[in-house]
Motif scaffolding. Sequence first.
Motif, mmCIF file in Angstrom:
data_model
loop_
_atom_site.group_PDB
_atom_site.id
_atom_site.type_symbol
_atom_site.label_atom_id
_atom_site.label_comp_id
_atom_site.label_asym_id
_atom_site.label_seq_id
_atom_site.Cartn_x
_atom_site.Cartn_y
_atom_site.Cartn_z
ATOM 1 N N ASP A 1 -2.627 20.806 6.806
ATOM 2 C CA ASP A 1 -1.302 21.339 6.518
ATOM 3 C C ASP A 1 -0.347 21.092 7.688
ATOM 4 N N ASP A 2 -0.859 21.255 8.916
ATOM 5 C CA ASP A 2 -0.035 20.956 10.090
ATOM 6 C C ASP A 2 0.408 19.491 10.073
ATOM 7 N N ALA A 3 -0.519 18.619 9.732
ATOM 8 C CA ALA A 3 -0.207 17.182 9.711
ATOM 9 C C ALA A 3 0.903 16.878 8.708
ATOM 10 N N MET A 4 0.837 17.483 7.529
ATOM 11 C CA MET A 4 1.857 17.262 6.511
ATOM 12 C C MET A 4 3.235 17.695 7.023
ATOM 13 N N GLN A 5 3.288 18.802 7.733
ATOM 14 C CA GLN A 5 4.567 19.292 8.252
ATOM 15 C C GLN A 5 5.115 18.357 9.321
ATOM 16 N N VAL A 6 4.253 17.874 10.192
ATOM 17 C CA VAL A 6 4.697 17.036 11.306
ATOM 18 C C VAL A 6 5.293 15.722 10.798
ATOM 19 N N VAL A 7 4.653 15.077 9.835
ATOM 20 C CA VAL A 7 5.121 13.753 9.401
ATOM 21 C C VAL A 7 6.379 13.843 8.539
ATOM 22 N N ARG A 8 6.715 15.019 7.999
ATOM 23 C CA ARG A 8 7.893 15.138 7.138
ATOM 24 C C ARG A 8 9.109 15.721 7.859
ATOM 25 N N LYS B 1 -1.054 6.607 14.722
ATOM 26 C CA LYS B 1 -1.902 5.964 15.727
ATOM 27 C C LYS B 1 -3.023 6.904 16.166
ATOM 28 N N ALA B 2 -2.725 8.198 16.296
ATOM 29 C CA ALA B 2 -3.753 9.174 16.655
ATOM 30 C C ALA B 2 -4.806 9.285 15.556
ATOM 31 N N VAL B 3 -4.364 9.253 14.290
ATOM 32 C CA VAL B 3 -5.317 9.307 13.174
ATOM 33 C C VAL B 3 -6.191 8.058 13.159
ATOM 34 N N ALA B 4 -5.586 6.881 13.346
ATOM 35 C CA ALA B 4 -6.363 5.644 13.348
ATOM 36 C C ALA B 4 -7.387 5.635 14.479
ATOM 37 N N LYS B 5 -7.004 6.130 15.635
ATOM 38 C CA LYS B 5 -7.916 6.162 16.775
ATOM 39 C C LYS B 5 -9.135 7.016 16.469
ATOM 40 N N GLN B 6 -8.929 8.145 15.808
ATOM 41 C CA GLN B 6 -10.054 9.010 15.501
ATOM 42 C C GLN B 6 -10.898 8.439 14.362
ATOM 43 N N TYR C 1 -6.297 15.771 17.074
ATOM 44 C CA TYR C 1 -5.583 16.235 18.261
ATOM 45 C C TYR C 1 -4.298 15.431 18.417
ATOM 46 N N PHE C 2 -3.176 16.160 18.573
ATOM 47 C CA PHE C 2 -1.876 15.494 18.646
ATOM 48 C C PHE C 2 -0.930 16.332 19.488
ATOM 49 N N VAL D 1 0.877 -1.175 0.000
ATOM 50 C CA VAL D 1 0.000 0.000 0.000
ATOM 51 C C VAL D 1 0.909 1.218 0.000
ATOM 52 N N ILE D 2 0.853 2.019 -1.068
ATOM 53 C CA ILE D 2 1.683 3.218 -1.196
ATOM 54 C C ILE D 2 0.796 4.441 -1.007
ATOM 55 N N ILE D 3 1.123 5.247 -0.026
ATOM 56 C CA ILE D 3 0.316 6.415 0.317
ATOM 57 C C ILE D 3 1.096 7.685 -0.005
ATOM 58 N N GLU D 4 0.509 8.545 -0.794
ATOM 59 C CA GLU D 4 1.073 9.884 -0.969
ATOM 60 C C GLU D 4 0.862 10.644 0.343
ATOM 61 N N TRP D 5 1.916 11.299 0.829
ATOM 62 C CA TRP D 5 1.794 11.977 2.109
ATOM 63 C C TRP D 5 0.708 13.050 2.089
ATOM 64 N N LYS D 6 0.425 13.593 0.921
ATOM 65 C CA LYS D 6 -0.647 14.596 0.866
ATOM 66 C C LYS D 6 -1.989 13.993 1.223
ATOM 67 N N ALA D 7 -2.138 12.663 1.069
ATOM 68 C CA ALA D 7 -3.383 12.005 1.448
ATOM 69 C C ALA D 7 -3.607 12.096 2.951
ATOM 70 N N VAL D 8 -2.522 12.112 3.729
ATOM 71 C CA VAL D 8 -2.659 12.241 5.172
ATOM 72 C C VAL D 8 -3.291 13.587 5.520
ATOM 73 N N GLY D 9 -2.826 14.635 4.840
ATOM 74 C CA GLY D 9 -3.417 15.948 5.071
ATOM 75 C C GLY D 9 -4.892 15.988 4.696
ATOM 76 N N LYS D 10 -5.253 15.357 3.575
ATOM 77 C CA LYS D 10 -6.660 15.331 3.158
ATOM 78 C C LYS D 10 -7.510 14.532 4.141
ATOM 79 N N LEU D 11 -6.973 13.435 4.637
ATOM 80 C CA LEU D 11 -7.712 12.625 5.599
ATOM 81 C C LEU D 11 -7.951 13.390 6.892
ATOM 82 N N VAL D 12 -6.941 14.124 7.337
ATOM 83 C CA VAL D 12 -7.090 14.932 8.549
ATOM 84 C C VAL D 12 -8.148 16.015 8.341
ATOM 85 N N GLU D 13 -8.150 16.607 7.156
ATOM 86 C CA GLU D 13 -9.181 17.612 6.863
ATOM 87 C C GLU D 13 -10.569 16.990 6.896
ATOM 88 N N ALA D 14 -10.709 15.777 6.322
ATOM 89 C CA ALA D 14 -12.011 15.104 6.321
ATOM 90 C C ALA D 14 -12.470 14.773 7.739
#
Length: 540
Positions: free
Chosen positions: A255-262, A286-291, A225-226, A207-220
Amino acid sequence: MSRTRGKREAPGGGSWRRSGDPFGEERPARGQKRASHEQDKERTGGGERAGLRGGKRAAVIALCCVAAAALAAAAWWICFVRAPDVSENDRPGYSHTANPSRKPAEGEEENDDPETLSGRKEDYFTFLLLGKDTSSGSTDTIILVSYDVVNQAVNCMSIPRDTMVNVGWDIKRVNSVYSAKESSGGGIEGLKKQVGLLTGVTPDFHVIIEWKAVGKLVEALGGVYFDVPYDMNYDDPYQDLHIHQSKGYRLLDGDDAMQVVRWRKNNSGTNYGDTTRMGVQQEFLKAVAKQCLQLKNWTKVGAFAKIFFENVETSEELSLNNLLWFAQKAMGVDIDNVNFVTMPGEYEGWAWSRTYQSNQSYVFADPGEIVELVNASFNPYIRDITEADLQIMYRNKNGSLGITNGTVLDTAATSAPVKPAKKPDPEPEPEPEEDQTGGEPDLPPDNGAGTGDPGTSTDPGVTAPPSGGSDPGGTTEPPAPPDAGTDVPPAGGGTDQPELPDDGAQLPETPPAEGEPVLPPEPVLPPEEGSIEDEPPGWL
């Protein structure tokens, strides 16, 4: 004879009928029929009750249709939504045919039937989760995931991007495999194979995830909270990357999420390294999965699915039906059963690079600790994984590379590295000649017409003697050599003079005696992590 013979009277004193049954009820006249209809309406409660009876019939029909559709959907789910078939991936590490040098594991015999050495645990699946950098396209986040459906346990092992693997090219970091040519052992299948050699577990799917998908998922999700563990301040114009996050617990947007993971280092030069970044990513995921697993967010499944299909690449073997099956099973996962670990190994290793002519930092996997960890939390096979199933690279004392099983593909790396000779320091500039009596150097006389070259006069009739004496005839003798024991070299130096050390120390009075050992040059130390030699420009 009576005149009424043959005539019968209708019941109820009715009149005679001209046709039909003489004993049937009389049909009411038109006026009587209307009145009878009105009476019937009063008796049945009017049109409302009749409409109610019709509505009930429609509701029953609708419920029957819904039930039929539900049964059809359930039948389709049972018939088509099922676990993927991974029975072919049933051997730890290399198979005997692919790796003839593999030694038999404990309890195995050389002539054992291969079928008796294979097998899979029930509903136990493995994935290779890759985080693909949006700008560079490199896979700097590599995670081996195991999903034990029976016990509803998910385990994730982060593999450092600098882990050394057995490849034929010079820079042997595991994150270089994905972008390499498939013909050279690169690509996604090559990367899965290398993970299999490192851990004994060849992933079933990727499973290959573009990091920008993490930002979109957080927006959705409306934010996540982290607890940001560090002050993060980094700017990289090469990648158009700007990270500015304050330490502390708060709601992060996309956008915050993208900065943190990189993030992994700051502009101040403080390099927290890849290990620290992996820890931050683990906690954030883990915080994203929990939510995501909260019931209130199941209404957003459609939005999640859209983000998934637009920004996630999966194995061709994973069909939509398989994904639906995994989604159904994942609903029962407790977030406390989702665990993250990091691959055991030596994290301050280094090896020589012919390409960069310098030492490069590497992580060398620890086979003993890996086998213990994998058998406890990641092994999908029936038998235990042993060190004989792994291929782990290591560095010898002379700088050459070796491997625990098999053959090193880069044959040049099996010999001690040939490092370029140290360039000699340039000869020092000659110092000005001094008066041997300790006085100031002789200067040409001032004849009032200006200064010229030392030892000459502007007046052609006057000859000024140079320092150190002169010949009455005007010829100049060479200066006298310095007194013995002086530490000043002769003026102008000589090609046979030894060069001065860099630190300016005095030269020894006499050369080393014949047979006296000469000290070797200082060894070349590995570069500090984060140095320019450590990685090409633009790598974060």
